[in-house]
Design an enzyme around this catalytic site. Sequence first.
Site, PDB file in Angstrom:
ATOM      1  N   SER A 110       0.967  -0.823  -0.169  1.00  0.00           N
ATOM      2  CA  SER A 110      -0.144   0.036   0.238  1.00  0.00           C
ATOM      3  C   SER A 110       0.641   0.509   0.150  1.00  0.00           C
ATOM      4  O   SER A 110       0.915  -0.654  -0.746  1.00  0.00           O
ATOM      5  CB  SER A 110      -1.293  -0.208   0.732  1.00  0.00           C
ATOM      6  OG  SER A 110      -1.332   1.221   0.427  1.00  0.00           O
TER       7      SER A 110
ATOM      8  N   ASP B 187      -0.955  -1.252  -0.162  1.00  0.00           N
ATOM      9  CA  ASP B 187      -1.552  -0.810  -1.678  1.00  0.00           C
ATOM     10  C   ASP B 187      -1.169  -2.006  -2.833  1.00  0.00           C
ATOM     11  O   ASP B 187      -0.271  -2.545  -2.676  1.00  0.00           O
ATOM     12  CB  ASP B 187      -0.998   0.416  -1.780  1.00  0.00           C
ATOM     13  CG  ASP B 187      -1.611   1.563  -0.967  1.00  0.00           C
ATOM     14  OD1 ASP B 187      -2.578   1.286  -0.224  1.00  0.00           O
ATOM     15  OD2 ASP B 187      -0.927   2.630  -0.754  1.00  0.00           O
ATOM     16  N   ARG B 188      -2.204  -1.582  -3.854  1.00  0.00           N
ATOM     17  CA  ARG B 188      -1.940  -2.492  -4.981  1.00  0.00           C
ATOM     18  C   ARG B 188      -0.331  -2.480  -5.226  1.00  0.00           C
ATOM     19  O   ARG B 188       0.390  -3.393  -5.587  1.00  0.00           O
ATOM     20  CB  ARG B 188      -2.681  -2.109  -6.088  1.00  0.00           C
ATOM     21  CG  ARG B 188      -2.619  -2.956  -7.537  1.00  0.00           C
ATOM     22  CD  ARG B 188      -2.740  -2.022  -8.617  1.00  0.00           C
ATOM     23  NE  ARG B 188      -4.418  -1.727  -8.644  1.00  0.00           N
ATOM     24  CZ  ARG B 188      -5.143  -2.401  -9.342  1.00  0.00           C
ATOM     25  NH1 ARG B 188      -4.577  -3.299 -10.062  1.00  0.00           N
ATOM     26  NH2 ARG B 188      -6.502  -2.351  -9.312  1.00  0.00           N
TER      27      ARG B 188
END
Length: 355
Positions: A25, A171-172
Site C-alpha cells: 500500500s 496498496d496494490r
Amino acid sequence: MTKYSSFDTSMPSSENHALPPTEDSDEDEPLTGIPVAEIIVAEGQANCRLDWFLAQQYSTYSRTHLRKVINAAAIKVNGLRAKAAHRLHVGDRILVELPELPREGPQPENIPLTIIYEDESMVVIDKPPGMVVHPGRGNWSGTLTSALQFHFDQLSQVGGSARPGIIHRLDRDTSGVIVVARHDRVHQRLADQFENRTVEKEYFAIVAGRPNLDRDSIDQPIGFHPHHREKMAIRRDDPASRPAQSFYEVIERFDGFATMRILPKTGRTHQIRVHLASIDCPVLCDRQYGGRARITRGEIRRQPADELVMLERQALHARRLKLLHPETGQPLEFESPIPADLSNVIAELRTHRRL
C-alpha cells in the site's frame, strides 16, 4: 530472534503450497475495509448498541456481518476500538470502514506466491507489486486472497468471506511483507499486535526530491482529503483526523532523488506516501501524491530521446516486519529483498545521478 527471508517454493515437496513467482500500500492498515464514512451520533440515537446503530445506517449489511467487522476493529468510536455491545452517546464520532459487499467470496486462482514463512498458525507472503490484496471496487480476480484460497485449505474468517486470512493491507503497487492468519484466534492475536503498535515495520522507498535532513520524525495527523475521496491528506484542524507518526532515514542521496528507510509508528491509510509528500519528497512514481505515474531511463540520464520506461508503480516496498508469534510468543523477523524494478532504478541513479 528468528529471522526469515523470501524463498522460492518451486521445488517439489509434500509441503509445497505455492508455485514459483512470475514477477517480483502503504503502509499496512490493520484491518478489513475501505474508508466509507464518519457518523456523529445525534440526539435520539444515544444509548443504543453500536451493532444495532450500524444496522440501521447500513441496511444492506446483516447485523451478524457488522459484528464481525466491529470485532476486526474496522469500526472506531472516538478513535478507539469498540465492542458490538458498546452503548453510544450524543456526539460520539464513529469512523466506519466497511468492506464492499462481495458478490461471493474470492474464487481460488492458481496464482504463484512467494512464501517467506509458513506454519499451522500463519503465513507470511512476499507480495509482488500490482497485486490487489482483496476483492472490491472492480478487482474481483487476480487478488492475493484468490491465490491464498488456492494454496491453503484453511484461513481465518474474522475479516469476512471476501478477506480470508487478511490482517493488514498493502496498496496494490506496494510490494513486500504481508502477514496472513490461518485461524480466527490467531487472527485476533496478530490484529491486537498491530492495534497496540508492537509490530515493528520497516519500508524502503525511492523518493523524488532532496531531503533537508538525513533523518527525522514526521508527526502530522492524517484524514480524508477535503476534495478527493480516494486520497488522504495532512489535516491539522480536522477533528476527524488521526495522529500519525513516521520516522525516516536517508540511505543514499542522488541529484534530485534519494533512497530512504521508513519506520511508521502508526498505520494510517497512505501514511508514508502522505508524510513524504508533505516534506516535498514524494515516493517516486506515486501518481496520487507525487504527480507522476512513471519514469523513463531518459529522464534519469537526461536524454529525452530515450523513452525506455524504468518504473510504472510507486517505489515503496515493505522490507521488514517484526512481531511475536501468536501462539508461542517467540520474536520473529521477516524480510523481503528489494525487487528488481526498484534495484534497476537505483543502478541507473548510481550511474547517472551520483552527487
